[in-house]
Write a protein that holds these residues in place. Structure first.
Motif, PDB file in Angstrom:
ATOM      1  N   ILE A   1       0.977  -1.118  -0.068  1.00 26.57           N
ATOM      2  CA  ILE A   1      -0.129   0.038  -0.069  1.00 26.57           C
ATOM      3  C   ILE A   1       0.766   1.319  -0.089  1.00 26.57           C
ATOM      4  O   ILE A   1       0.550   2.222  -0.705  1.00 26.57           O
ATOM      5  N   LEU A   2       1.734   1.095   0.966  1.00 22.10           N
ATOM      6  CA  LEU A   2       2.859   2.349   0.746  1.00 22.10           C
ATOM      7  C   LEU A   2       3.496   2.847  -0.431  1.00 22.10           C
ATOM      8  O   LEU A   2       3.950   3.903  -0.904  1.00 22.10           O
ATOM      9  N   LEU A   3       3.744   1.669  -1.059  1.00 24.29           N
ATOM     10  CA  LEU A   3       4.600   1.720  -2.549  1.00 24.29           C
ATOM     11  C   LEU A   3       3.560   1.984  -3.633  1.00 24.29           C
ATOM     12  O   LEU A   3       3.786   2.872  -4.536  1.00 24.29           O
ATOM     13  N   PHE A   4       2.513   1.325  -3.648  1.00 22.04           N
ATOM     14  CA  PHE A   4       1.542   1.342  -4.843  1.00 22.04           C
ATOM     15  C   PHE A   4       1.106   2.602  -5.164  1.00 22.04           C
ATOM     16  O   PHE A   4       1.088   3.037  -6.323  1.00 22.04           O
ATOM     17  N   LEU A   5       0.561   3.297  -4.069  1.00 23.38           N
ATOM     18  CA  LEU A   5      -0.188   4.397  -4.294  1.00 23.38           C
ATOM     19  C   LEU A   5       0.561   5.719  -4.843  1.00 23.38           C
ATOM     20  O   LEU A   5       0.360   6.115  -5.911  1.00 23.38           O
ATOM     21  N   PRO A   6       1.779   5.824  -4.323  1.00 26.85           N
ATOM     22  CA  PRO A   6       2.619   7.020  -4.713  1.00 26.85           C
ATOM     23  C   PRO A   6       3.373   6.639  -5.850  1.00 26.85           C
ATOM     24  O   PRO A   6       3.370   7.329  -7.006  1.00 26.85           O
ATOM     25  N   LEU A   7       3.350   5.202  -6.499  1.00 23.13           N
ATOM     26  CA  LEU A   7       3.856   4.756  -7.710  1.00 23.13           C
ATOM     27  C   LEU A   7       2.736   5.220  -8.878  1.00 23.13           C
ATOM     28  O   LEU A   7       3.222   5.756  -9.914  1.00 23.13           O
ATOM     29  N   THR A   8       1.482   4.975  -8.701  1.00 21.91           N
ATOM     30  CA  THR A   8       0.553   5.225  -9.505  1.00 21.91           C
ATOM     31  C   THR A   8       0.487   6.781  -9.709  1.00 21.91           C
ATOM     32  O   THR A   8       0.176   7.342 -10.670  1.00 21.91           O
TER      33      THR A   8
ATOM     34  N   LEU B   1       1.411   7.692 -13.412  1.00 25.90           N
ATOM     35  CA  LEU B   1       0.105   7.768 -14.371  1.00 25.90           C
ATOM     36  C   LEU B   1      -0.238   8.973 -14.215  1.00 25.90           C
ATOM     37  O   LEU B   1      -0.036  10.022 -14.913  1.00 25.90           O
ATOM     38  N   SER B   2      -1.384   9.112 -13.293  1.00 27.77           N
ATOM     39  CA  SER B   2      -2.142  10.392 -13.107  1.00 27.77           C
ATOM     40  C   SER B   2      -2.812  10.548 -11.751  1.00 27.77           C
ATOM     41  O   SER B   2      -2.930   9.490 -11.136  1.00 27.77           O
ATOM     42  N   THR B   3      -3.463  11.445 -11.430  1.00 22.64           N
ATOM     43  CA  THR B   3      -4.164  11.839 -10.301  1.00 22.64           C
ATOM     44  C   THR B   3      -5.437  10.789 -10.587  1.00 22.64           C
ATOM     45  O   THR B   3      -5.756  10.272  -9.225  1.00 22.64           O
ATOM     46  N   GLN B   4      -5.971  10.833 -11.515  1.00 24.70           N
ATOM     47  CA  GLN B   4      -7.310  10.097 -11.511  1.00 24.70           C
ATOM     48  C   GLN B   4      -6.956   8.356 -11.448  1.00 24.70           C
ATOM     49  O   GLN B   4      -7.519   7.637 -10.795  1.00 24.70           O
TER      50      GLN B   4
ATOM     51  N   PHE C   1      -4.399   7.433  -9.724  1.00 26.42           N
ATOM     52  CA  PHE C   1      -4.134   7.191  -8.114  1.00 26.42           C
ATOM     53  C   PHE C   1      -5.350   7.187  -7.400  1.00 26.42           C
ATOM     54  O   PHE C   1      -5.688   6.410  -6.387  1.00 26.42           O
ATOM     55  N   LEU C   2      -6.448   7.885  -7.762  1.00 29.00           N
ATOM     56  CA  LEU C   2      -7.599   7.805  -7.049  1.00 29.00           C
ATOM     57  C   LEU C   2      -8.521   6.474  -7.348  1.00 29.00           C
ATOM     58  O   LEU C   2      -9.148   6.173  -6.178  1.00 29.00           O
ATOM     59  N   LEU C   3      -8.266   6.081  -8.703  1.00 28.46           N
ATOM     60  CA  LEU C   3      -9.075   4.923  -8.698  1.00 28.46           C
ATOM     61  C   LEU C   3      -8.528   3.656  -8.026  1.00 28.46           C
ATOM     62  O   LEU C   3      -9.308   3.048  -7.393  1.00 28.46           O
ATOM     63  N   LEU C   4      -7.020   3.565  -7.868  1.00 27.92           N
ATOM     64  CA  LEU C   4      -6.403   2.508  -7.258  1.00 27.92           C
ATOM     65  C   LEU C   4      -6.718   2.669  -5.633  1.00 27.92           C
ATOM     66  O   LEU C   4      -6.909   1.703  -5.076  1.00 27.92           O
ATOM     67  N   SER C   5      -6.789   4.192  -5.232  1.00 23.28           N
ATOM     68  CA  SER C   5      -7.213   4.125  -3.829  1.00 23.28           C
ATOM     69  C   SER C   5      -8.442   3.663  -3.563  1.00 23.28           C
ATOM     70  O   SER C   5      -8.726   2.976  -2.506  1.00 23.28           O
TER      71      SER C   5
ATOM     72  N   GLY D   1     -12.202  11.581  -4.804  1.00 23.02           N
ATOM     73  CA  GLY D   1     -11.104  12.374  -4.525  1.00 23.02           C
ATOM     74  C   GLY D   1     -12.121  13.540  -3.867  1.00 23.02           C
ATOM     75  O   GLY D   1     -11.317  14.394  -2.894  1.00 23.02           O
ATOM     76  N   LYS D   2     -13.416  13.876  -4.129  1.00 25.81           N
ATOM     77  CA  LYS D   2     -13.983  14.779  -3.420  1.00 25.81           C
ATOM     78  C   LYS D   2     -14.126  14.237  -1.901  1.00 25.81           C
ATOM     79  O   LYS D   2     -14.161  15.205  -1.031  1.00 25.81           O
ATOM     80  N   ILE D   3     -14.550  13.065  -1.922  1.00 25.44           N
ATOM     81  CA  ILE D   3     -14.823  12.685  -0.297  1.00 25.44           C
ATOM     82  C   ILE D   3     -13.603  12.812   0.281  1.00 25.44           C
ATOM     83  O   ILE D   3     -13.480  13.338   1.679  1.00 25.44           O
ATOM     84  N   LEU D   4     -12.296  12.459  -0.038  1.00 25.84           N
ATOM     85  CA  LEU D   4     -11.122  12.740   0.444  1.00 25.84           C
ATOM     86  C   LEU D   4     -10.784  14.121   0.856  1.00 25.84           C
ATOM     87  O   LEU D   4     -10.591  14.349   2.070  1.00 25.84           O
TER      88      LEU D   4
END
Length: 361
Positions: free
Chosen positions: A22-29, A33-36, A38-42, A99-102
């Motif tokens: 989790i610590l690696l995959f989220l910032p990797l994405t 890739l893009s913010t979208q 990252f949000l989808l993976l999150s 992203g809005k919920i976050l």
């Protein structure tokens, strides 16, 4: 070697692997890739963690921690595959709403961090008060530890001052926070409703938040260019991974994540002890403790701690640093306000004679 030792080792390794993924995959994405994306993976990781926590709640088998390990690489590859072509509008909409919920959850995260920090500081104060009654050796050690905390906090605030006080408003907020903390500490000492351990713990909390307020957007720049696509050669692969971990993972974000999860975890253990005396008188210890609301809340938080990890980490990575700075200031003043209320409304009976003797001396 006993089978239970092997199984415990495998289970612990699986849990550690889950956290590291989790610590690696989220910032990797986010970096590649893009913010979208990252949000989808999150969002996918959050949904998976909720399902995992619910299964733990209903089933309770320790094998679930091992069975879920392949899910995180699968979700990462799924996200990369989705964004390698035209993305379905429904997934874009889901990522946008996540992203809005976050963003909307910022006040809740700030309030929980402040309340948890205050609960942990007060628990440390109570434990220290009990240890002080064991003898002068404990009192001396606790006073030295508190003095070290005060000095360390003052040093950290002094070092962070040039990067924090970059505008008249931030300078005013810094001065107001320090002045309020000093006056609340003196008021608490005069009313015999706090001690040096609790006060020094809150001083560390204050220094920690002020230190984070000194980071700007440039502290997080340059991460995308430090990552190169993973190629077939194993040595460049390892070198690229090392460069990514050391350069892309934002150190303040990781520090904030560790602190927020730690105080939330510790506060979950402090909650069942709140009002323990009155609960024992009414229900008893043997029959009533499992039904206490705070005990059920603690069990719920620990069961869904993976969901909390994903949400907190995504929130810290998603928000820009400028907005987090103002939330940090709100966190500081919210905690000080709650502490001031607690100092005023707390009963004089909360302090024992031993505590009264050593609190302010």
């Amino acid at each position: 070697m006993a089978p239970w030792i092997i199984w415990r080792t495998v289970s612990s390794a699986a849990k550690l692997s889950t956290v590291l993924q989790i610590l690696l995959f989220l910032p990797l994405t986010l970096a590649t890739l893009s913010t979208q994306a990252f949000l989808l993976l999150s969002l996918l990781l959050f949904i998976h963690s909720v399902i995992h926590g619910t299964m733990l709640l209903l089933w309770g088998s320790s094998s679930l921690s091992v069975l879920q390990v392949p899910m995180h690489p699968f979700l990462l590859l799924l996200c990369f595959n989705i964004f390698s072509q035209s993305v379905p509008p429904v997934l874009v909409a889901a990522a946008t709403w996540w992203g809005k919920i976050l963003s909307w959850s910022s006040p809740w995260f700030i309030a929980m961090e402040g309340l948890s920090s205050l609960l942990v500081a007060q628990k440390l104060g109570r434990v220290g008060r009990e240890l002080a009654g064991e003898g002068e050796g404990y009192q001396f050690s606790l006073l030295v530890a508190s003095a070290v905390a005060y000095v360390g906090s003052a040093w950290r605030i002094g070092v962070s001052y040039p990067s924090v006080a970059t505008s008249p408003l931030s300078s005013t907020l810094l001065g107001a926070a320090l002045t309020a903390f000093v006056f609340l500490t003196l008021i608490g000492f005069s009313l015999r409703r706090t001690n040096v351990i609790e006060s020094s713990a809150l001083a560390l909390f204050l220094a920690y938040n002020i230190w984070l307020c000194g980071f700007d957007d440039s502290s997080y720049s340059g991460h995308v260019s430090s990552y190169a696509p993973l190629l077939s050669n194993i040595l460049p692969h390892i070198q690229t991974l090392i460069n990514f971990v050391t350069n892309t993972l934002p150190k303040p974000v990781l520090f904030a994540l560790a602190y927020r999860l730690t105080v939330l975890h510790l506060a979950s253990y402090v909650l069942p002890t709140i009002g323990a005396d009155s609960w024992e008188k009414e229900f008893g210890v043997d029959d009533g403790w499992s039904e206490r609301p705070t005990t059920r809340l603690t069990y719920f938080l620990l069961t869904y701690r993976q969901s909390i990890l994903v949400t907190v980490y995504s929130h810290l990575l998603f928000l820009d640093q400028s907005s987090q700075v103002w939330w940090r200031w709100m966190n500081i003043f919210l905690t000080l306000v709650i502490w001031s209320i607690e100092l005023v409304v707390s009963s004089d009976n909360d302090s024992d004679p031993i505590g009264k003797e050593w609190k302010v001396d």
